[in-house]
Design an enzyme around this catalytic site. Structure first.
Site, PDB file in Angstrom:
ATOM      1  N   THR A 141       4.136   1.550  -2.263  1.00  0.00           N
ATOM      2  CA  THR A 141       3.967   1.340  -3.704  1.00  0.00           C
ATOM      3  C   THR A 141       4.894   2.281  -4.469  1.00  0.00           C
ATOM      4  O   THR A 141       5.584   1.870  -5.411  1.00  0.00           O
ATOM      5  CB  THR A 141       2.508   1.597  -4.120  1.00  0.00           C
ATOM      6  OG1 THR A 141       2.071   2.830  -3.515  1.00  0.00           O
ATOM      7  CG2 THR A 141       1.591   0.469  -3.661  1.00  0.00           C
ATOM      8  N   ASN A 165      -1.622   7.803  -7.364  1.00  0.00           N
ATOM      9  CA  ASN A 165      -0.489   8.341  -6.592  1.00  0.00           C
ATOM     10  C   ASN A 165       0.855   8.126  -7.270  1.00  0.00           C
ATOM     11  O   ASN A 165       1.703   9.015  -7.287  1.00  0.00           O
ATOM     12  CB  ASN A 165      -0.460   7.723  -5.190  1.00  0.00           C
ATOM     13  CG  ASN A 165      -1.665   8.127  -4.360  1.00  0.00           C
ATOM     14  OD1 ASN A 165      -2.299   9.143  -4.651  1.00  0.00           O
ATOM     15  ND2 ASN A 165      -1.993   7.350  -3.346  1.00  0.00           N
ATOM     16  N   VAL A 225       0.854  -1.189   0.000  1.00  0.00           N
ATOM     17  CA  VAL A 225       0.000   0.000   0.000  1.00  0.00           C
ATOM     18  C   VAL A 225       0.886   1.234   0.000  1.00  0.00           C
ATOM     19  O   VAL A 225       2.083   1.140   0.245  1.00  0.00           O
ATOM     20  CB  VAL A 225      -0.956   0.006   1.221  1.00  0.00           C
ATOM     21  CG1 VAL A 225      -1.841  -1.234   1.206  1.00  0.00           C
ATOM     22  CG2 VAL A 225      -0.183   0.103   2.520  1.00  0.00           C
ATOM     23  N   CYS A 226       0.265   2.391  -0.241  1.00  0.00           N
ATOM     24  CA  CYS A 226       1.015   3.640  -0.269  1.00  0.00           C
ATOM     25  C   CYS A 226       1.584   3.946   1.130  1.00  0.00           C
ATOM     26  O   CYS A 226       0.913   3.694   2.133  1.00  0.00           O
ATOM     27  CB  CYS A 226       0.125   4.798  -0.701  1.00  0.00           C
ATOM     28  SG  CYS A 226      -0.399   4.660  -2.433  1.00  0.00           S
ATOM     29  N   PRO A 227       2.762   4.531   1.289  1.00  0.00           N
ATOM     30  CA  PRO A 227       3.626   4.964   0.197  1.00  0.00           C
ATOM     31  C   PRO A 227       4.594   3.910  -0.319  1.00  0.00           C
ATOM     32  O   PRO A 227       5.431   4.221  -1.171  1.00  0.00           O
ATOM     33  CB  PRO A 227       4.423   6.112   0.844  1.00  0.00           C
ATOM     34  CG  PRO A 227       4.590   5.672   2.246  1.00  0.00           C
ATOM     35  CD  PRO A 227       3.340   4.931   2.596  1.00  0.00           C
TER      36      PRO A 227
END
Lengths: 271, 89
Positions: free
Chosen positions: B26, B55, B22-24
């Site tokens: 990724t 994003n 998942v972000c961040p």
């Protein structure tokens, strides 16, 4: 240097910065910083350098933790009273980030050992509590072409300057000249200091080191940044290199080999 | 939206699988791989975290790292997955 998944997560919030990335993070992990002093300036500097992933941190301090230190020297806790500051620091910093190889030097930096202690440093952070040591570090680093930063604090005020000898920027001696004979008694133990001012200045010192290593932003060169927390002043005072400066000038000398820096005991009382 | 600009031979295209991230993270994984590539190189990023579809390209553009080439949903998957193709700037 390939970063592990754990390192990618640990440093993720700075890796995603355009100025850092995996390349910058690897540089930090491979860098060598020497920090003089684990007191009020050295505490925040050590914390932030370690947290950011400086791979090799040499910390120099001869002192033991005293009760009067704890309001500002935040690396040390009540349970550390009487312990050496180096051992106190090692426990906290190792727990904060095991990526950081920490070398302890439980000794005072003097004109006799300064070159040996400071060589192989990518950057030096001066965080002692006396002007003689600051000038010794200035003179040694200037002679050896090691970039460094010096900060000082008192009451609610502080000041900081970064020096890059190879870029011929103004040094501490250019600004303050011959400080031998200066009365060292007006120190934090006599005049007092609020803990927040070394918190800021120590953090700025760590910031200068990281910016230098990553070659980002602007350094505090050819200026003294003067901060007065009580007046909310953040003033940049331009300073100019003295071409005849004995430490950094066109005909610079090995001053550590010639001068008596009169580095004696700190004037703080030991309980 | 599919925007095709140019591609190299399939064998020259780098692939990274960041499904589950998942972000961040990724963007972290995408970025550290892009750093090792030459300008013009192509990377396919396999992911399953929908917000990253916005994003990653935005961050790549802001940091002048890469340009979005295409986003394709991988068909016949229980959980949605995508291949995002980027070109290193």
């Amino acid at each position: 240097m390939d970063l592990s998944e754990e390192q990618l997560i640990r440093y993720s919030r700075q890796i995603i910065l355009k100025e850092v990335g995996g390349i910058g993070q690897s540089k930090l992990l491979e860098s060598r910083i020497t920090l003089i002093g684990l007191g009020a300036l050295g505490s925040p500097a050590a914390y932030y350098l370690t947290a950011a992933g400086i791979g090799n941190l040499k910390i120099i301090d001869f002192d033991v933790v005293d009760l009067s230190n704890l309001h500002r020297q935040i690396l040390h806790f009540t349970n550390d009273l009487g312990q050496t500051k180096t051992s106190s620091a090692l426990r906290k910093l190792s727990e904060l980030n095991p990526d950081c190889n920490i070398e302890l030097v439980k000794d005072r930096i003097t004109a006799k050992n300064s070159k040996e202690l400071l060589k192989d440093s990518d950057f030096v952070i001066e965080g002692s509590d006396n002007i003689a040591t600051k000038m010794l570090v200035n003179d040694t680093c200037s002679y050896m072409n090691i970039p460094f930063v010096i900060a000082g604090v008192l009451r609610f005020q502080g000041q900081i300057i970064t020096v890059i000898p190879e870029e011929k920027t103004a040094c501490y001696r250019c600004v303050f000249g011959d400080v031998s004979g200066v009365d060292n008694s007006m120190s934090c133990s006599q005049a007092g200091v609020i803990g927040l001012i070394p918190a800021i200045l120590g953090s700025l010192e760590a910031s200068e080191a990281i910016k230098y290593l990553l070659n980002i932003g602007d350094l505090l060169i050819n200026q003294i940044l003067y901060i007065d927390l009580s007046q909310n002043r953040f003033d940049s005072i331009k300073v100019v290199r003295n071409n005849n400066c004995l430490a950094c000038g066109d005909n610079k000398e090995d001053l550590a080999n010639k001068l008596n820096y009169d580095i004696g005991d700190s004037c703080e009382e030991k309980i | 939206m599919i925007l095709v600009i140019a591609v190299k031979k399939k064998s020259d295209i780098k692939n990274i699988d960041i499904r589950g991230k998942v972000c961040p993270m990724t963007f972290v994984h995408t970025k550290i791989n892009l750093e090792k590539m030459e300008a013009g190189d192509i990377i396919d990023v396999i992911l399953d975290f929908a917000p990253a579809l916005d994003n990653i390209p935005k961050s790549c553009e802001t940091q002048e790292l890469a340009q979005l080439i295409s986003i394709k949903e991988i068909p016949n998957k229980e959980k949605k997955e995508w291949i995002m193709r980027l070109k290193k700037l």
